[in-house]
Design a protein around this motif. Structure first.
Motif, PDB file in Angstrom:
ATOM      1  N   THR A  15     -45.838  55.327 -45.095  1.00 14.40           N
ATOM      2  CA  THR A  15     -45.249  54.129 -44.552  1.00 14.40           C
ATOM      3  C   THR A  15     -44.903  54.206 -43.307  1.00 14.40           C
ATOM      4  OG1 THR A  15     -43.879  53.212 -45.783  1.00 14.40           O
ATOM      5  CG2 THR A  15     -43.023  52.693 -44.271  1.00 14.40           C
ATOM      6  N   VAL A  16     -44.633  54.831 -41.896  1.00 14.48           N
ATOM      7  CA  VAL A  16     -44.713  55.720 -41.188  1.00 14.48           C
ATOM      8  C   VAL A  16     -46.003  56.365 -40.248  1.00 14.48           C
ATOM      9  CG1 VAL A  16     -43.309  57.842 -39.476  1.00 14.48           C
ATOM     10  CG2 VAL A  16     -42.224  57.151 -41.842  1.00 14.48           C
ATOM     11  N   PHE A  17     -46.470  56.769 -41.277  1.00 17.89           N
ATOM     12  CA  PHE A  17     -47.849  56.498 -40.002  1.00 17.89           C
ATOM     13  C   PHE A  17     -48.510  55.298 -40.293  1.00 17.89           C
ATOM     14  CE2 PHE A  17     -53.061  56.143 -41.173  1.00 17.89           C
ATOM     15  CZ  PHE A  17     -52.915  57.252 -40.699  1.00 17.89           C
ATOM     16  N   ARG A  18     -48.718  54.123 -40.743  1.00 22.10           N
ATOM     17  CA  ARG A  18     -48.636  53.020 -40.576  1.00 22.10           C
ATOM     18  C   ARG A  18     -47.867  52.440 -39.082  1.00 22.10           C
ATOM     19  NH1 ARG A  18     -48.617  48.973 -43.831  1.00 22.10           N
ATOM     20  NH2 ARG A  18     -46.980  49.874 -45.028  1.00 22.10           N
ATOM     21  N   ALA A  19     -46.931  52.625 -39.772  1.00 20.15           N
ATOM     22  CA  ALA A  19     -45.948  51.928 -38.100  1.00 20.15           C
ATOM     23  C   ALA A  19     -46.705  52.803 -36.572  1.00 20.15           C
ATOM     24  CB  ALA A  19     -44.386  52.343 -38.459  1.00 20.15           C
ATOM     25  N   ARG A  28     -41.707  53.164 -30.267  1.00 15.49           N
ATOM     26  CA  ARG A  28     -41.589  52.131 -30.803  1.00 15.49           C
ATOM     27  C   ARG A  28     -41.575  52.218 -32.440  1.00 15.49           C
ATOM     28  NH1 ARG A  28     -45.329  50.732 -26.328  1.00 15.49           N
ATOM     29  NH2 ARG A  28     -46.916  51.134 -27.897  1.00 15.49           N
ATOM     30  N   ALA A  29     -42.543  53.160 -32.955  1.00 16.46           N
ATOM     31  CA  ALA A  29     -42.608  53.017 -34.624  1.00 16.46           C
ATOM     32  C   ALA A  29     -40.819  53.070 -34.777  1.00 16.46           C
ATOM     33  CB  ALA A  29     -43.481  53.948 -34.845  1.00 16.46           C
ATOM     34  N   ALA A  30     -40.327  54.353 -34.475  1.00 15.57           N
ATOM     35  CA  ALA A  30     -39.086  54.612 -34.962  1.00 15.57           C
ATOM     36  C   ALA A  30     -38.214  53.270 -34.382  1.00 15.57           C
ATOM     37  CB  ALA A  30     -38.650  55.604 -33.635  1.00 15.57           C
ATOM     38  N   GLU A  31     -38.595  52.790 -33.435  1.00 19.83           N
ATOM     39  CA  GLU A  31     -37.406  51.534 -32.727  1.00 19.83           C
ATOM     40  C   GLU A  31     -37.771  50.956 -33.967  1.00 19.83           C
ATOM     41  OE1 GLU A  31     -38.410  50.628 -29.896  1.00 19.83           O
ATOM     42  OE2 GLU A  31     -37.305  51.943 -28.144  1.00 19.83           O
ATOM     43  N   ALA A  32     -39.280  50.825 -34.911  1.00 19.97           N
ATOM     44  CA  ALA A  32     -39.265  49.322 -35.758  1.00 19.97           C
ATOM     45  C   ALA A  32     -38.671  49.809 -37.640  1.00 19.97           C
ATOM     46  CB  ALA A  32     -40.813  49.536 -36.008  1.00 19.97           C
ATOM     47  N   LEU A  33     -38.928  50.946 -37.285  1.00 18.16           N
ATOM     48  CA  LEU A  33     -38.138  51.581 -38.771  1.00 18.16           C
ATOM     49  C   LEU A  33     -36.929  51.879 -38.552  1.00 18.16           C
ATOM     50  CD1 LEU A  33     -41.279  53.639 -38.884  1.00 18.16           C
ATOM     51  CD2 LEU A  33     -40.666  51.787 -40.997  1.00 18.16           C
ATOM     52  N   TYR A  34     -35.889  51.965 -37.857  1.00 18.07           N
ATOM     53  CA  TYR A  34     -34.810  52.021 -37.681  1.00 18.07           C
ATOM     54  C   TYR A  34     -34.545  53.413 -37.654  1.00 18.07           C
ATOM     55  CZ  TYR A  34     -34.341  46.785 -37.752  1.00 18.07           C
ATOM     56  OH  TYR A  34     -34.324  46.213 -37.424  1.00 18.07           O
ATOM     57  N   LEU A  35     -35.421  54.394 -37.399  1.00 13.58           N
ATOM     58  CA  LEU A  35     -34.754  56.129 -37.391  1.00 13.58           C
ATOM     59  C   LEU A  35     -35.066  56.453 -36.409  1.00 13.58           C
ATOM     60  CD1 LEU A  35     -38.386  57.202 -39.825  1.00 13.58           C
ATOM     61  CD2 LEU A  35     -35.586  56.899 -40.247  1.00 13.58           C
ATOM     62  N   THR A  36     -34.868  58.053 -36.256  1.00 19.05           N
ATOM     63  CA  THR A  36     -34.622  58.922 -34.575  1.00 19.05           C
ATOM     64  C   THR A  36     -36.920  59.191 -33.945  1.00 19.05           C
ATOM     65  OG1 THR A  36     -35.056  60.645 -35.472  1.00 19.05           O
ATOM     66  CG2 THR A  36     -32.156  59.665 -34.506  1.00 19.05           C
ATOM     67  N   GLN A  37     -37.034  59.339 -33.029  1.00 21.13           N
ATOM     68  CA  GLN A  37     -38.082  59.516 -32.771  1.00 21.13           C
ATOM     69  C   GLN A  37     -38.561  61.033 -33.689  1.00 21.13           C
ATOM     70  OE1 GLN A  37     -39.675  58.642 -29.159  1.00 21.13           O
ATOM     71  NE2 GLN A  37     -41.444  60.723 -28.665  1.00 21.13           N
ATOM     72  N   PRO A  38     -37.673  61.556 -33.409  1.00 21.78           N
ATOM     73  CA  PRO A  38     -37.923  62.899 -34.300  1.00 21.78           C
ATOM     74  C   PRO A  38     -38.338  62.845 -35.501  1.00 21.78           C
ATOM     75  CG  PRO A  38     -36.368  63.347 -32.225  1.00 21.78           C
ATOM     76  CD  PRO A  38     -36.206  61.854 -32.415  1.00 21.78           C
ATOM     77  N   ALA A  39     -37.674  62.289 -35.784  1.00 21.99           N
ATOM     78  CA  ALA A  39     -37.932  62.250 -37.735  1.00 21.99           C
ATOM     79  C   ALA A  39     -38.936  61.237 -37.939  1.00 21.99           C
ATOM     80  CB  ALA A  39     -36.957  61.154 -38.365  1.00 21.99           C
TER      81      ALA A  39
END
Length: 309
Positions: A15-19, A28-39
């Motif tokens: 899921t993270v890879f596709r984002a 931007r993927a971190a923002e879309a998934l509501y995660l931190t960029q390091p995560a």
């Protein structure tokens, strides 16, 4: 860009890879998934270590997929789609209706015909998560063909042998002019059309293809030379075209469903063209090789009920 649809059965790293692939950015993927960029970075590094391959080229300003990343994205998207369908079908077996439903719908249908029907459908099945895109008929056909949507609804012909059209509703296209126009409420000849400033949808639009074909056929049937009609304006928005017609900048052919309100208010007036009547089918479009299943099949059955009303 919204976060990607996610199946609860899908590996979270995919899921993270596709984002990241969709957003072309870890931030931007971190923002879309509501995660931190390091995560997000940690998940991608773990996935790359697990696969033994680099998935993203991080040397430029934008994140780009490597050949291995391109291959994984293709397979991950296929796998995600299968898992989503499996969830919907399992829910249906258990008497529950839930999960995503992806539609591509051409402009006239999405603006003027579908809203009340979809409203009733989603009130009946609140567990369905609808994702819908509007496009012209050609782009709707492409979306069905590449599998990015489960079902398409179009207002014109589709010239792809891999796709199947099922007529749904009959629609009439009428010529409208602004209030106060010399033709308002009258009957005109085919030849009159050649001197009129026509405001038309763009090429690729189902409405445009139907109108062009009907006018050419009418001229041929009347024994007239083929019309040389160059649109005064081409736009991909019916609402914009109607607004310009109201301002006296031209005339146009539009679905009766689209102009009904403006005719009632008196800002547009229908005109009869002698020897020209334009009707078309609004249709469902699906893959010829595969029958719709799950939520797509449920919506198809729901909309078919309106064909007989």
């Amino acid at each position: 860009m919204p976060p990607p649809d996610r199946s609860t059965l899908e590996n979270f790293r995919l899921t993270v890879f596709r984002a990241v692939a969709a957003q072309k950015s870890f931030r931007r993927a971190a923002e879309a998934l509501y995660l931190t960029q390091p995560a997000v970075t940690q998940q991608i590094k773990a996935l790359e270590a697990e696969l033994g391959a680099s998935l993203f080229d991080r040397t430029g300003k934008a994140v780009a997929l490597t050949p291995a990343g391109e291959l994984l994205l293709h397979r991950a998207t296929e796998g995600h789609d299968l898992l989503v369908r499996a969830q919907a079908e399992l829910a249906s077996l258990e008497g529950r209706v839930a999960g995503p439903l992806r539609l591509a719908v051409s402009m006239t249908i999405v603006q003027y015909i579908l809203p009340p029907m979809l409203g009733r459908f989603l009130r009946r099945y609140p567990g369905i998560a609808l994702r819908m895109q509007s496009a012209n008929t050609g782009d709707v056909a492409s979306a069905v063909l590449d599998g990015s949507v489960d079902l398409g609804l179009v207002e014109g012909p589709v010239h792809r042998p891999e796709l199947k059209l099922e007529p749904w509703l009959r629609d009439e296209l009428v010529l409208v002019v602004p209030a106060g126009h010399p033709w308002a409420g009258s009957t005109i000849s085919l030849e009159d059309l050649t001197a009129a400033p026509l405001l038309m949808r763009e090429r690729g639009s189902g409405t445009r293809e139907v109108v062009d074909a009907a006018i050419e056929e009418a001229f041929t049937a009347a024994g007239l030379p083929g019309p040389r009609m160059i649109p005064a304006m081409e736009l991909n928005s019916t609402e914009a075209l109607l607004a310009y017609i109201e301002q006296g900048l031209g005339i146009g052919f539009h679905s009766r469903a689209a102009v009904r309100g403006r005719i009632r208010m008196g800002t547009l007036v229908p005109v009869t063209v002698k020897g020209l009547k334009i009707a078309r089918d609004l249709s469902f479009v699906t893959l010829r090789s595969t029958e719709p299943r799950g939520n797509a099949a449920l919506l198809l059955d729901f909309l078919r009920e309106h064909r007989h009303r």
